[in-house]
Motif scaffolding. Structure first.
Motif, PDB file in Angstrom:
ATOM      1  N   ILE A 128       0.847  -1.196   0.000  1.00  0.00           N
ATOM      2  CA  ILE A 128       0.000   0.000   0.000  1.00  0.00           C
ATOM      3  C   ILE A 128       0.879   1.240   0.000  1.00  0.00           C
ATOM      4  CG2 ILE A 128      -1.683   1.307   1.356  1.00  0.00           C
ATOM      5  CD1 ILE A 128      -2.671  -1.449   2.401  1.00  0.00           C
ATOM      6  N   VAL A 129       0.646   2.113  -0.998  1.00  0.00           N
ATOM      7  CA  VAL A 129       1.438   3.343  -1.080  1.00  0.00           C
ATOM      8  C   VAL A 129       0.814   4.413  -0.190  1.00  0.00           C
ATOM      9  CG1 VAL A 129       2.426   5.066  -2.612  1.00  0.00           C
ATOM     10  CG2 VAL A 129       2.049   2.749  -3.441  1.00  0.00           C
ATOM     11  N   ILE A 130      -0.482   4.574  -0.363  1.00  0.00           N
ATOM     12  CA  ILE A 130      -1.181   5.590   0.429  1.00  0.00           C
ATOM     13  C   ILE A 130      -2.411   4.958   1.060  1.00  0.00           C
ATOM     14  CG2 ILE A 130      -2.535   7.727   0.315  1.00  0.00           C
ATOM     15  CD1 ILE A 130      -0.762   8.754  -1.759  1.00  0.00           C
ATOM     16  N   SER A 131      -2.612   5.256   2.345  1.00  0.00           N
ATOM     17  CA  SER A 131      -3.881   4.836   2.924  1.00  0.00           C
ATOM     18  C   SER A 131      -4.525   5.991   3.679  1.00  0.00           C
ATOM     19  CB  SER A 131      -3.667   3.627   3.847  1.00  0.00           C
ATOM     20  OG  SER A 131      -3.164   4.058   5.084  1.00  0.00           O
ATOM     21  N   PHE A 132      -5.840   6.137   3.481  1.00  0.00           N
ATOM     22  CA  PHE A 132      -6.637   7.130   4.201  1.00  0.00           C
ATOM     23  C   PHE A 132      -7.543   6.396   5.174  1.00  0.00           C
ATOM     24  CE2 PHE A 132      -6.833  11.468   2.081  1.00  0.00           C
ATOM     25  CZ  PHE A 132      -5.614  11.325   1.445  1.00  0.00           C
ATOM     26  N   GLU A 133      -7.567   6.834   6.426  1.00  0.00           N
ATOM     27  CA  GLU A 133      -8.428   6.204   7.422  1.00  0.00           C
ATOM     28  C   GLU A 133      -9.318   7.251   8.052  1.00  0.00           C
ATOM     29  OE1 GLU A 133      -5.421   3.084   9.345  1.00  0.00           O
ATOM     30  OE2 GLU A 133      -6.936   3.831  10.768  1.00  0.00           O
ATOM     31  N   ASP A 134     -10.583   7.220   7.664  1.00  0.00           N
ATOM     32  CA  ASP A 134     -11.581   8.133   8.225  1.00  0.00           C
ATOM     33  C   ASP A 134     -11.082   9.588   8.233  1.00  0.00           C
ATOM     34  OD1 ASP A 134     -14.075   8.702   9.249  1.00  0.00           O
ATOM     35  OD2 ASP A 134     -13.376   8.554  11.348  1.00  0.00           O
ATOM     36  N   VAL A 135     -10.608  10.015   7.072  1.00  0.00           N
ATOM     37  CA  VAL A 135     -10.012  11.354   6.991  1.00  0.00           C
ATOM     38  C   VAL A 135     -11.084  12.424   6.820  1.00  0.00           C
ATOM     39  CG1 VAL A 135      -8.554  12.855   5.573  1.00  0.00           C
ATOM     40  CG2 VAL A 135      -7.795  10.535   6.124  1.00  0.00           C
ATOM     41  N   ARG A 136     -10.972  13.434   7.668  1.00  0.00           N
ATOM     42  CA  ARG A 136     -11.898  14.566   7.553  1.00  0.00           C
ATOM     43  C   ARG A 136     -11.097  15.846   7.370  1.00  0.00           C
ATOM     44  NH1 ARG A 136     -16.823  12.572   9.922  1.00  0.00           N
ATOM     45  NH2 ARG A 136     -16.266  10.460  10.575  1.00  0.00           N
ATOM     46  N   ARG A 173       9.595  16.284 -14.876  1.00  0.00           N
ATOM     47  CA  ARG A 173       9.932  16.861 -13.574  1.00  0.00           C
ATOM     48  C   ARG A 173       9.334  16.027 -12.442  1.00  0.00           C
ATOM     49  NH1 ARG A 173       7.940  22.884 -12.359  1.00  0.00           N
ATOM     50  NH2 ARG A 173       5.954  21.790 -12.195  1.00  0.00           N
ATOM     51  N   ALA A 174       8.062  15.586 -12.655  1.00  0.00           N
ATOM     52  CA  ALA A 174       7.392  14.781 -11.620  1.00  0.00           C
ATOM     53  C   ALA A 174       8.134  13.471 -11.384  1.00  0.00           C
ATOM     54  CB  ALA A 174       5.952  14.517 -12.031  1.00  0.00           C
ATOM     55  N   LEU A 175       8.789  12.974 -12.435  1.00  0.00           N
ATOM     56  CA  LEU A 175       9.471  11.683 -12.320  1.00  0.00           C
ATOM     57  C   LEU A 175      10.878  11.801 -11.721  1.00  0.00           C
ATOM     58  CD1 LEU A 175       8.530  10.177 -15.804  1.00  0.00           C
ATOM     59  CD2 LEU A 175       7.782   9.310 -13.577  1.00  0.00           C
ATOM     60  N   SER A 176      11.382  13.044 -11.634  1.00  0.00           N
ATOM     61  CA  SER A 176      12.813  13.218 -11.404  1.00  0.00           C
ATOM     62  C   SER A 176      13.327  12.575 -10.123  1.00  0.00           C
ATOM     63  CB  SER A 176      13.178  14.703 -11.437  1.00  0.00           C
ATOM     64  OG  SER A 176      12.483  15.380 -10.418  1.00  0.00           O
ATOM     65  N   ASN A 177      12.555  12.629  -9.046  1.00  0.00           N
ATOM     66  CA  ASN A 177      13.042  12.037  -7.800  1.00  0.00           C
ATOM     67  C   ASN A 177      12.539  10.617  -7.591  1.00  0.00           C
ATOM     68  OD1 ASN A 177      14.912  13.732  -6.671  1.00  0.00           O
ATOM     69  ND2 ASN A 177      13.393  15.025  -5.644  1.00  0.00           N
ATOM     70  N   ASN A 178      12.087  10.016  -8.697  1.00  0.00           N
ATOM     71  CA  ASN A 178      11.598   8.637  -8.645  1.00  0.00           C
ATOM     72  C   ASN A 178      10.569   8.465  -7.525  1.00  0.00           C
ATOM     73  OD1 ASN A 178      11.437   6.044  -9.488  1.00  0.00           O
ATOM     74  ND2 ASN A 178      13.196   5.323  -8.275  1.00  0.00           N
ATOM     75  N   PRO A 179       9.433   9.214  -7.587  1.00  0.00           N
ATOM     76  CA  PRO A 179       8.491   9.257  -6.456  1.00  0.00           C
ATOM     77  C   PRO A 179       7.670   7.968  -6.337  1.00  0.00           C
ATOM     78  CG  PRO A 179       7.599  10.463  -8.299  1.00  0.00           C
ATOM     79  CD  PRO A 179       8.963  10.010  -8.735  1.00  0.00           C
ATOM     80  N   SER A 180       7.022   7.832  -5.191  1.00  0.00           N
ATOM     81  CA  SER A 180       6.165   6.674  -4.968  1.00  0.00           C
ATOM     82  C   SER A 180       4.887   6.806  -5.773  1.00  0.00           C
ATOM     83  CB  SER A 180       5.780   6.573  -3.489  1.00  0.00           C
ATOM     84  OG  SER A 180       6.924   6.624  -2.691  1.00  0.00           O
TER      85      SER A 180
END
Lengths: 394, 225
Positions: free
Chosen positions: B3-11, B157-164
């Motif tokens: 899992i890269v990103i998880s949201f849990e009951d985010v308000r 540019r978005a790829l430059s730092n090899n993001p998740s």
């Protein structure tokens, strides 16, 4: 990172040439006036020093004061005593002086200064002749009745010229005739000493004809080459304080005068520079203004940079570098203009140009400081922008 | 699959005057590595708020967000900036290139903030611009590039730092349909290489091209898979 920031700063400066120039004006004028004032201050001091030095910076004058007791100390032999007890002295010349009436035919002058001096006096004082010659060592030993006249004195006694070779009467108790052997060249008064109205006769002649007492009027002390006139002056002072007491002599030293004059011009220069520095403050406010405008204009850029991972510190540094580059450029232009201005003034007035390197260094440091001081608030503001708001800014 | 990103009951609530606007009201979902997720919803649905939270430009009022297992909740500005720099690659609708910098310099900015030395920065940025098909446009400024080219620079540019994760906000919105299609293809290729892409759009046809989607309305997920 710093290299990138400097590159960025220059590119945004170049992009808004007119605006950059106008916002720099305050700093430029401030630095230019500070540099010009300090340069001129040093130039004036320098020229003053030189004109004083031409009058003999290495000459000190000791004048006995009061009466009675001192006559036992301040005698002919005192010259040798002084030289033995204080080091750094090349020679001590005793001078006898008084006021006398002089006459040549119809021309009668009263209240003129007569000085009895040795032949070395002329050389040590760097006095020059306009006509004739100085009297010699032999004239002195033989107590010849010869006289060397100051320029103005000669002109008044001999309105039609031809002083040298003529005789002039000098009254003191009784009138005596003196052969005029030389007339001095005109000399500007330096530190109030001018010999234009003085008549010089040999020391021994004076002693025999004028005074029965042996007190010397004053001693001219020539400081040896390589010795510091100020410290020799101090040494003489402490020596005299012991043998005569501080109230019984006066020591006049051009070096002391120069030091005082330097202090006075220094204070004056510092005062003017402080006033000029106020315009630097105004210039700094101009920089702050333009940086605040720049932050607002570049809100979106700040947002983008934050989205790409710029920390508040990175943003702050970017804007700080920019304002420092801005003020430093202003400082450099100001230094250039101030130097040109002082060069122009100095050329017009004939002083010696003296570039004040400390002034230039301080100006540069101060402009960088202004960049940091007045750039900090705008940079801080930029760093605190909310990235979401900044990104949606049009 | 991780899992890269998880949201849990985010308000995420905004206080405007005396009213509380519930832009996001209890959202939970996971984004798995290598997915191509569309976040869809009309304007005012909370889509942008969600995007800002995924992009670490904002922090939630309550709830937990994790990126690569790290909890965002208690991070300061500096740490969030670090996360944005290392883990998120933004692609915006209006490109958001820095106008004074060349294409190459734009791609180098995230690398600069990461502290990569100049030589390496340059090599990486050049390789990325080659990859998006702009090998011959490196020295050009944004004003000298077409819309499609600008978006390619932005993607590089978005790829430059090899993001998740690549976070794209209506990346084709300012482009004509043909160019938009090309950009979409580029995203699809990147996803094929294993990149995680989150694609925010209101366009259902584009959303349909993504491999999964979430629809939100009034701050809640109304449809997702």
């Amino acid at each position: 990172m710093v290299a990138e920031n400097i590159k960025l700063a220059f590119s945004s400066m170049v992009q808004n040439k007119m605006r950059t120039l106008l916002s720099l004006l305050g700093i430029v004028i401030g630095v230019a006036s500070v540099v010009a004032i300090l340069n001129l201050g040093e130039s004036v001091t320098d020229s003053m020093l030189e004109s004083m030095a031409s009058g003999g910076l290495d000459m000190l004058t000791i004048t006995p004061r009061g009466a009675a007791r001192e006559t036992e100390i301040f005698t002919d032999e005192f010259s040798d005593t002084l030289m033995r007890n204080v080091s750094g002295i090349k020679t001590v010349l005793p001078v006898l002086s008084s006021i006398a009436v002089m006459r040549n035919g119809q021309e009668i002058l009263s209240g003129e200064s007569i000085q009895g001096v040795t032949s070395a006096f002329f050389e040590e004082n760097s006095l020059e002749l306009s006509d004739g010659s100085f009297f010699t060592l032999m004239n002195n030993i033989n107590r010849r009745q010869v006289v060397v006249l100051g320029k103005d004195l000669a002109d008044e006694l001999f309105p039609v010229g031809g002083a040298v070779g003529s005789y002039v009467s000098i009254f003191r108790n009784q009138a005596k005739s003196y052969l005029v052997v030389g007339v001095l060249a005109e000399k500007d008064a330096t530190l109030g000493v001018s010999y234009n109205y003085t008549a010089f006769i040999p020391y021994n002649t004076y002693e025999q004809r004028f005074s029965r007492v042996t007190q010397v009027s004053n001693y001219i002390v020539k400081v040896a080459e390589g010795s510091d006139a100020l410290s020799v002056s101090d040494d003489i002072e402490s020596y005299l304080d012991v043998i005569a007491g501080p109230d019984y002599y006066m020591l006049f030293s051009p070096a002391t005068m120069v030091e005082m004059a330097g202090e006075i011009t220094g204070t004056f220069t510092a005062f003017l520079a402080a006033i000029a520095a106020i315009s630097l403050l105004v210039g700094g406010i101009g920089i702050m203004n333009i940086m605040l405008v720049s932050v607002i204009e570049r809100t979106r850029e700040i947002g983008i940079r934050k989205a790409l991972g710029a920390t508040p510190r990175i943003i702050r540094t970017q804007f700080l570098v920019e304002s420092v580059i801005l003020t430093l450029s202003g400082g450099l232009i100001g230094i250039l203009m101030g130097s040109l201005l002082s060069y122009a003034v100095v050329s017009a007035s004939g002083w010696n140009l003296h570039f004040s390197l400390p002034a230039i260094a301080v100006s540069l440091l101060f402009s960088a400081f202004i960049g940091i001081f007045f750039g900090y608030y705008p940079a801080y503001k930029a760093s605190k922008l909310d990235p979401i708001d900044a990104l949606s800014h049009e | 699959m991780c899992i890269v990103i998880s949201f849990e009951d985010v308000r995420r609530y905004y206080v405007v005057g005396e009213n509380v606007i519930k832009a996001l009201d209890g959202i939970s979902f996971d984004i798995i590595s290598g997915s191509f997720l569309a976040i869809m919803g009309p304007s005012g649905s909370g889509k942008s708020t969600l995007m800002n939270l995924i992009g670490c430009l904002d922090t939630p009022t309550s709830g937990v967000i994790r990126i690569d297992g790290e909890t965002l909740g208690d991070m300061g500005e500096d740490e969030l900036a670090l996360i944005r720099n290392r883990k998120i690659g933004f692609v915006f609708q209006n490109f958001n290139l820095l106008p004074k910098l060349s294409a190459l310099d734009n791609v180098m900015v995230p690398l600069l903030y990461r502290g990569i030395p100049l030589k390496e920065r340059k090599e990486k940025a050049e390789a990325l611009l080659e990859k998006v098909g702009l090998g011959d446009r490196m020295k050009h400024r944004p004003t000298e590039l077409s819309g499609g080219q600008k978006q390619r620079v932005a993607i590089a540019r978005a790829l430059s730092n090899n993001p998740s994760i690549i976070l794209a906000d209506e990346p084709t919105g300012a482009l004509d349909s043909k160019t938009g299609d090309q950009i979409m293809e580029l995203f699809e290729n990147l996803n094929d290489e294993g990149r995680t892409i989150v694609f925010v759009t209101h366009d259902r046809t584009l959303g349909a091209r993504c491999r999964s989607s979430i629809s939100i309305r009034d701050g809640r997920i109304v449809d997702g898979c």
